[in-house]
Design a protein around this motif. Structure first.
Motif, PDB file in Angstrom:
ATOM      1  N   ARG A  19       0.834  -1.395  -0.010  1.00 14.24           N
ATOM      2  CA  ARG A  19       0.006   0.033   0.076  1.00 14.24           C
ATOM      3  C   ARG A  19       0.860   1.436   0.250  1.00 14.24           C
ATOM      4  O   ARG A  19       0.548   2.201  -0.800  1.00 14.24           O
ATOM      5  CB  ARG A  19      -0.785   0.084   1.236  1.00 14.24           C
ATOM      6  CG  ARG A  19      -1.781   1.202   1.295  1.00 14.24           C
ATOM      7  CD  ARG A  19      -2.857   1.071   2.453  1.00 14.24           C
ATOM      8  NE  ARG A  19      -4.014   0.042   2.158  1.00 14.24           N
ATOM      9  CZ  ARG A  19      -3.764  -1.356   2.543  1.00 14.24           C
ATOM     10  NH1 ARG A  19      -3.067  -1.574   3.769  1.00 14.24           N
ATOM     11  NH2 ARG A  19      -4.688  -2.255   2.434  1.00 14.24           N
ATOM     12  N   ARG A  20       1.829   1.328   0.939  1.00 21.62           N
ATOM     13  CA  ARG A  20       2.773   2.501   0.816  1.00 21.62           C
ATOM     14  C   ARG A  20       3.626   2.593  -0.602  1.00 21.62           C
ATOM     15  O   ARG A  20       3.626   3.694  -0.907  1.00 21.62           O
ATOM     16  CB  ARG A  20       3.721   2.381   2.063  1.00 21.62           C
ATOM     17  CG  ARG A  20       3.189   2.398   3.330  1.00 21.62           C
ATOM     18  CD  ARG A  20       4.178   2.527   4.407  1.00 21.62           C
ATOM     19  NE  ARG A  20       4.766   1.283   4.634  1.00 21.62           N
ATOM     20  CZ  ARG A  20       4.386   0.352   5.361  1.00 21.62           C
ATOM     21  NH1 ARG A  20       3.421   0.344   6.416  1.00 21.62           N
ATOM     22  NH2 ARG A  20       5.127  -0.934   5.795  1.00 21.62           N
ATOM     23  N   GLN A  21       4.003   1.549  -1.134  1.00 23.27           N
ATOM     24  CA  GLN A  21       4.780   1.467  -2.285  1.00 23.27           C
ATOM     25  C   GLN A  21       3.765   2.135  -3.390  1.00 23.27           C
ATOM     26  O   GLN A  21       4.253   2.681  -4.259  1.00 23.27           O
ATOM     27  CB  GLN A  21       5.367   0.138  -2.647  1.00 23.27           C
ATOM     28  CG  GLN A  21       6.543  -0.027  -1.695  1.00 23.27           C
ATOM     29  CD  GLN A  21       7.161  -1.453  -1.800  1.00 23.27           C
ATOM     30  OE1 GLN A  21       8.135  -1.558  -1.122  1.00 23.27           O
ATOM     31  NE2 GLN A  21       6.926  -2.187  -2.930  1.00 23.27           N
ATOM     32  N   ALA A  22       2.914   1.525  -3.332  1.00 23.62           N
ATOM     33  CA  ALA A  22       1.656   2.113  -4.288  1.00 23.62           C
ATOM     34  C   ALA A  22       1.438   3.594  -4.656  1.00 23.62           C
ATOM     35  O   ALA A  22       1.368   4.229  -5.449  1.00 23.62           O
ATOM     36  CB  ALA A  22       0.029   1.166  -4.107  1.00 23.62           C
ATOM     37  N   ALA A  23       1.215   4.071  -3.044  1.00 19.87           N
ATOM     38  CA  ALA A  23       0.802   5.318  -2.896  1.00 19.87           C
ATOM     39  C   ALA A  23       2.187   6.069  -3.672  1.00 19.87           C
ATOM     40  O   ALA A  23       2.133   7.404  -4.086  1.00 19.87           O
ATOM     41  CB  ALA A  23       0.887   5.775  -1.612  1.00 19.87           C
ATOM     42  N   ASP A  24       3.492   5.773  -3.131  1.00 24.04           N
ATOM     43  CA  ASP A  24       4.878   6.532  -3.680  1.00 24.04           C
ATOM     44  C   ASP A  24       4.695   6.599  -5.050  1.00 24.04           C
ATOM     45  O   ASP A  24       5.311   7.369  -5.664  1.00 24.04           O
ATOM     46  CB  ASP A  24       6.015   5.723  -3.186  1.00 24.04           C
ATOM     47  CG  ASP A  24       6.107   6.029  -1.554  1.00 24.04           C
ATOM     48  OD1 ASP A  24       5.572   6.864  -0.886  1.00 24.04           O
ATOM     49  OD2 ASP A  24       7.076   5.427  -0.881  1.00 24.04           O
TER      50      ASP A  24
ATOM     51  N   HIS B 250       0.061   4.626  -8.098  1.00 25.69           N
ATOM     52  CA  HIS B 250      -0.713   3.474  -8.791  1.00 25.69           C
ATOM     53  C   HIS B 250      -1.400   2.744  -7.746  1.00 25.69           C
ATOM     54  O   HIS B 250      -1.334   3.056  -6.371  1.00 25.69           O
ATOM     55  CB  HIS B 250       0.094   2.795  -9.695  1.00 25.69           C
ATOM     56  CG  HIS B 250       1.109   1.881  -9.237  1.00 25.69           C
ATOM     57  ND1 HIS B 250       2.351   1.869  -9.798  1.00 25.69           N
ATOM     58  CD2 HIS B 250       1.324   1.012  -7.905  1.00 25.69           C
ATOM     59  CE1 HIS B 250       3.288   1.227  -9.108  1.00 25.69           C
ATOM     60  NE2 HIS B 250       2.546   0.658  -7.986  1.00 25.69           N
ATOM     61  N   SER B 251      -2.461   2.123  -8.200  1.00 23.19           N
ATOM     62  CA  SER B 251      -3.172   1.275  -7.209  1.00 23.19           C
ATOM     63  C   SER B 251      -2.402   0.131  -6.523  1.00 23.19           C
ATOM     64  O   SER B 251      -1.497  -0.543  -6.982  1.00 23.19           O
ATOM     65  CB  SER B 251      -4.246   0.632  -7.885  1.00 23.19           C
ATOM     66  OG  SER B 251      -3.840  -0.406  -8.879  1.00 23.19           O
ATOM     67  N   ILE B 252      -3.018  -0.260  -5.324  1.00 21.95           N
ATOM     68  CA  ILE B 252      -2.381  -1.444  -4.741  1.00 21.95           C
ATOM     69  C   ILE B 252      -2.606  -2.599  -5.707  1.00 21.95           C
ATOM     70  O   ILE B 252      -1.653  -3.398  -5.412  1.00 21.95           O
ATOM     71  CB  ILE B 252      -3.156  -1.608  -3.149  1.00 21.95           C
ATOM     72  CG1 ILE B 252      -2.358  -2.523  -2.314  1.00 21.95           C
ATOM     73  CG2 ILE B 252      -4.407  -1.857  -3.235  1.00 21.95           C
ATOM     74  CD1 ILE B 252      -2.464  -2.863  -0.957  1.00 21.95           C
ATOM     75  N   ALA B 253      -3.710  -2.764  -6.182  1.00 21.03           N
ATOM     76  CA  ALA B 253      -3.744  -3.932  -7.122  1.00 21.03           C
ATOM     77  C   ALA B 253      -2.557  -3.944  -8.029  1.00 21.03           C
ATOM     78  O   ALA B 253      -1.998  -5.023  -8.266  1.00 21.03           O
ATOM     79  CB  ALA B 253      -5.096  -3.872  -7.816  1.00 21.03           C
ATOM     80  N   THR B 254      -2.273  -2.957  -8.673  1.00 22.89           N
ATOM     81  CA  THR B 254      -1.339  -2.889  -9.547  1.00 22.89           C
ATOM     82  C   THR B 254       0.083  -3.214  -8.872  1.00 22.89           C
ATOM     83  O   THR B 254       0.930  -4.145  -9.293  1.00 22.89           O
ATOM     84  CB  THR B 254      -0.949  -1.471 -10.311  1.00 22.89           C
ATOM     85  OG1 THR B 254      -1.824  -0.925 -11.031  1.00 22.89           O
ATOM     86  CG2 THR B 254       0.192  -1.532 -11.028  1.00 22.89           C
ATOM     87  N   GLU B 255       0.291  -2.880  -7.630  1.00 21.04           N
ATOM     88  CA  GLU B 255       1.741  -2.881  -6.981  1.00 21.04           C
ATOM     89  C   GLU B 255       1.548  -4.667  -6.583  1.00 21.04           C
ATOM     90  O   GLU B 255       2.628  -4.929  -6.711  1.00 21.04           O
ATOM     91  CB  GLU B 255       1.786  -2.241  -5.693  1.00 21.04           C
ATOM     92  CG  GLU B 255       2.960  -2.381  -4.948  1.00 21.04           C
ATOM     93  CD  GLU B 255       4.111  -1.887  -5.443  1.00 21.04           C
ATOM     94  OE1 GLU B 255       5.295  -2.128  -5.119  1.00 21.04           O
ATOM     95  OE2 GLU B 255       4.269  -0.985  -6.395  1.00 21.04           O
TER      96      GLU B 255
END
Length: 133
Positions: free
Chosen positions: A82-87, A90-95
């Motif tokens: 979730r943190r990496q997706a925000a950084d 993109h979405s958490i689904a993509t991450e």
């Protein structure tokens, strides 16, 4: 090709979508093997990382190898994803898809920490092949 899932649900990514994506990656790699994917929180990942890598911090993905029929276990930290997706905006689904692909490569013996860029090159090629860019 058996894909086992355990742990938390991922927003906007159904279990069926996760299994389908993992199969797509394995087919692209021409691997007819099973994989287990577990989704955990920071606390669990810190414990696992401490126990198996002697590092007292969270990480995004840990992979434990399997054998010729079962590629292994991929453990993904949902909090870190979730943190990496925000950084990355993109979405958490993509991450999570990125981490599944990354974990599958590790489970097959690739190691970006010790190779000469082979895993990273293959990962970029696979991202394109499976529609993850």
């Amino acid at each position: 090709m058996n894909i086992e899932l355990t742990g938390a649900a991922i927003p906007r990514l159904t279990r069926r979508d996760i299994v389908s994506f993992a199969r797509k990656v394995l087919l692209e790699l021409r691997q007819d093997i099973g994989v287990s994917i577990a989704f955990v929180d920071d606390e669990t990942m810190i414990d696992l990382n401490r126990r198996f890598r002697h590092k007292s911090r969270t990480t995004d993905v840990l992979t434990f190898p399997g054998d010729e029929l079962y590629s292994g276990e991929i453990i993904i930290c949902v909090d870190q994803a979730r943190r990496q997706a925000a950084d990355e905006k993109h979405s958490i689904a993509t991450e999570v898809r990125y981490l599944i692909l990354h974990g599958i490569l590790h489970s097959l013996g690739y190691d970006h920490e010790s190779d000469h860029g082979e895993m990273n090159a293959l990962e970029l090629k696979l991202r394109s092949a499976v529609g993850l860019e």
